[in-house]
Design a protein around this motif. Structure first.
Motif, PDB file in Angstrom:
ATOM      1  N   THR A 197       0.811  -1.246   0.078  1.00 23.25           N
ATOM      2  CA  THR A 197       0.006   0.061   0.074  1.00 23.25           C
ATOM      3  C   THR A 197       0.868   1.176   0.213  1.00 23.25           C
ATOM      4  O   THR A 197       1.665   1.406   0.750  1.00 23.25           O
ATOM      5  N   ALA A 198       0.516   2.152  -0.930  1.00 29.54           N
ATOM      6  CA  ALA A 198       1.163   3.492  -0.939  1.00 29.54           C
ATOM      7  C   ALA A 198       1.061   4.403   0.171  1.00 29.54           C
ATOM      8  O   ALA A 198      -0.244   4.464   0.524  1.00 29.54           O
ATOM      9  N   ILE A 199       1.816   4.846   1.150  1.00 33.19           N
ATOM     10  CA  ILE A 199       1.766   5.362   2.455  1.00 33.19           C
ATOM     11  C   ILE A 199       1.886   6.913   1.900  1.00 33.19           C
ATOM     12  O   ILE A 199       1.023   7.347   2.621  1.00 33.19           O
ATOM     13  N   GLY A 200       2.732   7.501   1.493  1.00 29.56           N
ATOM     14  CA  GLY A 200       2.944   8.656   0.883  1.00 29.56           C
ATOM     15  C   GLY A 200       4.080   9.177   0.503  1.00 29.56           C
ATOM     16  O   GLY A 200       4.959   8.418   0.365  1.00 29.56           O
ATOM     17  N   LYS A 201       4.225  10.517   0.312  1.00 29.97           N
ATOM     18  CA  LYS A 201       5.323  11.089  -0.277  1.00 29.97           C
ATOM     19  C   LYS A 201       6.336  11.134   1.162  1.00 29.97           C
ATOM     20  O   LYS A 201       5.827  11.812   2.084  1.00 29.97           O
ATOM     21  N   VAL A 202       7.509  10.965   1.090  1.00 27.24           N
ATOM     22  CA  VAL A 202       8.333  11.027   2.351  1.00 27.24           C
ATOM     23  C   VAL A 202       9.155  12.350   2.417  1.00 27.24           C
ATOM     24  O   VAL A 202       9.535  12.812   1.146  1.00 27.24           O
ATOM     25  N   THR A 203       8.812  13.027   3.440  1.00 25.17           N
ATOM     26  CA  THR A 203       9.512  14.143   3.571  1.00 25.17           C
ATOM     27  C   THR A 203      11.028  14.127   4.688  1.00 25.17           C
ATOM     28  O   THR A 203      11.768  14.911   4.368  1.00 25.17           O
ATOM     29  N   SER A 204      11.097  12.989   5.406  1.00 24.52           N
ATOM     30  CA  SER A 204      12.147  12.966   6.055  1.00 24.52           C
ATOM     31  C   SER A 204      12.361  11.386   6.549  1.00 24.52           C
ATOM     32  O   SER A 204      11.224  10.840   6.730  1.00 24.52           O
ATOM     33  N   VAL A 205      13.444  10.790   6.342  1.00 23.90           N
ATOM     34  CA  VAL A 205      14.071   9.596   6.986  1.00 23.90           C
ATOM     35  C   VAL A 205      14.943   9.771   8.046  1.00 23.90           C
ATOM     36  O   VAL A 205      15.761  10.549   7.996  1.00 23.90           O
ATOM     37  N   SER A 206      14.508   8.873   9.296  1.00 25.61           N
ATOM     38  CA  SER A 206      15.626   8.886  10.326  1.00 25.61           C
ATOM     39  C   SER A 206      16.329   7.327  10.443  1.00 25.61           C
ATOM     40  O   SER A 206      15.682   6.644  10.497  1.00 25.61           O
ATOM     41  N   SER A 207      17.413   7.521  10.469  1.00 20.15           N
ATOM     42  CA  SER A 207      18.426   6.242  10.848  1.00 20.15           C
ATOM     43  C   SER A 207      17.871   5.065  10.153  1.00 20.15           C
ATOM     44  O   SER A 207      17.677   4.155  10.406  1.00 20.15           O
TER      45      SER A 207
END
Length: 135
Positions: free
Chosen positions: A15-25
């Motif tokens: 399932t597409a969750i959304g456009k990523v604005t940030s990723v941590s670690s």
């Protein structure tokens, strides 16, 4: 104005969750264990088995994405070993595409009712098993 990483997308269990604005670690690490003997003059270590640890994503909510699918998994009471998580950081003119996928268990779900032009959700996962990283 909320902006996403250049073309980055997040999917969970297909399932597409959304456009990523940030990723941590987004990391894969292992620790060490001290195995120094009592009569040793220097410390000795062995490594543990590797693990993916925790990773958090902040995504923009939009009409064609469904972050609620992750929330539904969290509150369902299902104690399964997780579902497939995939993030793709799309290529630009001078950078190649980077793809990360792994089995993950959702641990946290935080909605930010923004006064900006977009609402966001921050989702934390525990990576279980070996992730796949490709470029």
């Amino acid at each position: 104005m909320a902006t996403s990483l250049w073309g980055a997308t997040l999917t969970y269990d297909g399932t597409a969750i959304g456009k990523v604005t940030s990723v941590s670690s987004l990391a894969y690490t292992r620790s060490s264990i001290d195995c120094t003997g009592h009569d040793a003059t220097h410390r000795s270590y062995i490594s543990t088995i590797p693990g993916g640890g925790e990773v958090s994503f902040t995504v923009i909510c939009s009409d064609n994405t469904d972050p609620a699918a992750i929330y539904a998994d969290m509150v369902s009471g299902d104690t399964s070993s997780g579902a497939n998580l995939s993030v793709v950081l799309n290529d630009t003119a001078d950078q190649a595409e980077l793809s990360f996928s792994a089995t993950a268990i959702p641990l946290g779900f935080n909605v930010d009712a923004s006064t900006d032009d977009a609402s966001t959700v921050t989702i934390t996962f525990q990576i279980t098993g070996a992730p796949t990283i490709s470029q």
